[in-house]
Design a protein around this motif. Sequence first.
Motif, PDB file in Angstrom:
ATOM      1  N   VAL A   1      -3.639   3.767  13.709  1.00 47.02           N
ATOM      2  CA  VAL A   1      -4.030   2.421  13.276  1.00 47.02           C
ATOM      3  C   VAL A   1      -5.153   1.901  14.159  1.00 47.02           C
ATOM      4  CG1 VAL A   1      -3.272   0.031  12.909  1.00 47.02           C
ATOM      5  CG2 VAL A   1      -1.685   1.921  12.476  1.00 47.02           C
ATOM      6  N   THR A   2      -6.157   1.271  13.535  1.00 46.87           N
ATOM      7  CA  THR A   2      -7.197   0.566  14.296  1.00 46.87           C
ATOM      8  C   THR A   2      -7.245  -0.892  13.852  1.00 46.87           C
ATOM      9  OG1 THR A   2      -8.983   1.027  12.708  1.00 46.87           O
ATOM     10  CG2 THR A   2      -8.648   2.618  14.494  1.00 46.87           C
TER      11      THR A   2
ATOM     12  N   LEU B   1       8.237   4.652  10.485  1.00 51.40           N
ATOM     13  CA  LEU B   1       7.049   5.421  10.864  1.00 51.40           C
ATOM     14  C   LEU B   1       6.732   5.170  12.332  1.00 51.40           C
ATOM     15  CD1 LEU B   1       4.669   4.836   7.804  1.00 51.40           C
ATOM     16  CD2 LEU B   1       5.945   6.915   8.360  1.00 51.40           C
ATOM     17  N   ARG B   2       6.337   6.213  13.031  1.00 47.50           N
ATOM     18  CA  ARG B   2       5.950   6.096  14.442  1.00 47.50           C
ATOM     19  C   ARG B   2       4.426   6.034  14.550  1.00 47.50           C
ATOM     20  NH1 ARG B   2       8.183  11.550  16.492  1.00 47.50           N
ATOM     21  NH2 ARG B   2       7.171  12.064  14.508  1.00 47.50           N
ATOM     22  N   ILE B   3       3.961   5.117  15.378  1.00 44.02           N
ATOM     23  CA  ILE B   3       2.528   5.020  15.689  1.00 44.02           C
ATOM     24  C   ILE B   3       2.347   5.517  17.113  1.00 44.02           C
ATOM     25  CG2 ILE B   3       0.565   3.447  15.972  1.00 44.02           C
ATOM     26  CD1 ILE B   3       1.883   1.580  13.946  1.00 44.02           C
ATOM     27  N   PRO B   4       1.498   6.531  17.335  1.00 42.96           N
ATOM     28  CA  PRO B   4       0.549   7.159  16.404  1.00 42.96           C
ATOM     29  C   PRO B   4       1.027   8.492  15.818  1.00 42.96           C
ATOM     30  CG  PRO B   4      -0.020   7.793  18.610  1.00 42.96           C
ATOM     31  CD  PRO B   4       1.231   6.945  18.727  1.00 42.96           C
TER      32      PRO B   4
ATOM     33  N   ALA C   1       5.415  -3.352   9.864  1.00 39.92           N
ATOM     34  CA  ALA C   1       5.841  -2.655   8.653  1.00 39.92           C
ATOM     35  C   ALA C   1       6.201  -1.203   8.941  1.00 39.92           C
ATOM     36  CB  ALA C   1       4.741  -2.738   7.598  1.00 39.92           C
ATOM     37  N   ALA C   2       5.417  -0.564   9.797  1.00 36.29           N
ATOM     38  CA  ALA C   2       5.693   0.837  10.132  1.00 36.29           C
ATOM     39  C   ALA C   2       7.074   0.975  10.771  1.00 36.29           C
ATOM     40  CB  ALA C   2       4.615   1.379  11.066  1.00 36.29           C
TER      41      ALA C   2
ATOM     42  N   LEU D   1       0.835  -1.200   0.000  1.00 37.92           N
ATOM     43  CA  LEU D   1       0.000   0.000   0.000  1.00 37.92           C
ATOM     44  C   LEU D   1       0.872   1.254   0.000  1.00 37.92           C
ATOM     45  CD1 LEU D   1      -3.165   0.351   0.256  1.00 37.92           C
ATOM     46  CD2 LEU D   1      -2.761   0.843   2.659  1.00 37.92           C
ATOM     47  N   ARG D   2       1.891   1.254   0.830  1.00 34.27           N
ATOM     48  CA  ARG D   2       2.744   2.435   0.952  1.00 34.27           C
ATOM     49  C   ARG D   2       3.588   2.648  -0.310  1.00 34.27           C
ATOM     50  NH1 ARG D   2       7.550   4.427   3.462  1.00 34.27           N
ATOM     51  NH2 ARG D   2       7.129   6.452   4.452  1.00 34.27           N
ATOM     52  N   ALA D   3       3.847   1.581  -1.041  1.00 37.18           N
ATOM     53  CA  ALA D   3       4.584   1.730  -2.301  1.00 37.18           C
ATOM     54  C   ALA D   3       3.743   2.479  -3.338  1.00 37.18           C
ATOM     55  CB  ALA D   3       4.984   0.349  -2.832  1.00 37.18           C
TER      56      ALA D   3
END
Length: 351
Positions: free
Chosen positions: A277-278, A269-272, A263-264, A239-241
Amino acid sequence: MVFVRRVTLREVARRARVHTSTASRVLNPATRELITEPIARRVMTAAEQLGYQPNPNAYSLKTNRTRTVGVLIPDIANPVFPPILRGIEDAFAQAGYTAILANTDNDGDREGAIFGEMLARRVDGLILATARRRDPIVERCLAQAIPVVLINRTVDRGDVSFVVNDDAFGIALAVAHMAALGHTRIAHLAGPLTLSTGFARHRGFVRAMKKAGLRADPKRIGVCAGFTESEGRRAFLELRARDRSFTAVVAANDMIALGCYDAAAEVGLRIPEDLSVTGFNDMPFLDKLRPALTTVRIPHYQMGAQAARTLLARLNGGLAAVEHVTLLPELIARGSTVAPGAKSGKERRVR
């Protein structure tokens, strides 16, 4: 070798000073309520004193019932199933039934083989958590008049009993939550569309986005081949690609959401802070994640118990009416979802 003589029902009846048929009704959970409490207590005391054990083979020959029910689940490693199974087993135990559990690993050939083994064991009925939208095992059950109840998943035909969650409503809660936080570019990682859960949650996402005045952009929608962590990771990276502009992901279940976490971390990538994300299901221990996962909570135990009761009604009532039961989930907001650019929040419920 020492042989222990089996205590007979007639001996229990004699000790309790009742007729044998009365003792039989008391010792059968399905008919115990037909006998007055003082007499029932007398029979139970006599059975305990004598060490009486029911003879399942004799019962089976007399009634053509085994008091066993087959339960097929798709993935025993998925933490969503233990509380569902507890509900099933507790409800059956109260009625004097035993559940025989089998794991299919989401393999159609394995499901067919296990189904044959269950029939060979002469189970009285089946609870299936494995159904596909078009499912040959369900077709065989209906064709052969085998009592069956679906749980967590449904099929496209309406003449089979099921107990499920309102998947579209649950996903709509997640979308509305993201939109209320200020997210407008929301991605979706769907489950397999051949399963009712994947299909209903995907369709619910598209409709909820439209209701919120947002566009469900096809390039921000990925489809997982299974409800697994590895598929969530793969689909997220794919998706990110295609698109890096989304700020939130509504995942079709918790395992897929965990794949997003993996993957993050891989791509920095930092959550949140960078991505909200849910999940869906509220598996045990999600509150222990860092950050704790916002998810849609389903009534696991109640769903299992209701499926057992629905099957028991069919077993005890013959050709009972087909029953469709849909339970309402709720959103549990935790630290994995915040407004774009904000920090982690605290747990709260949204019905």
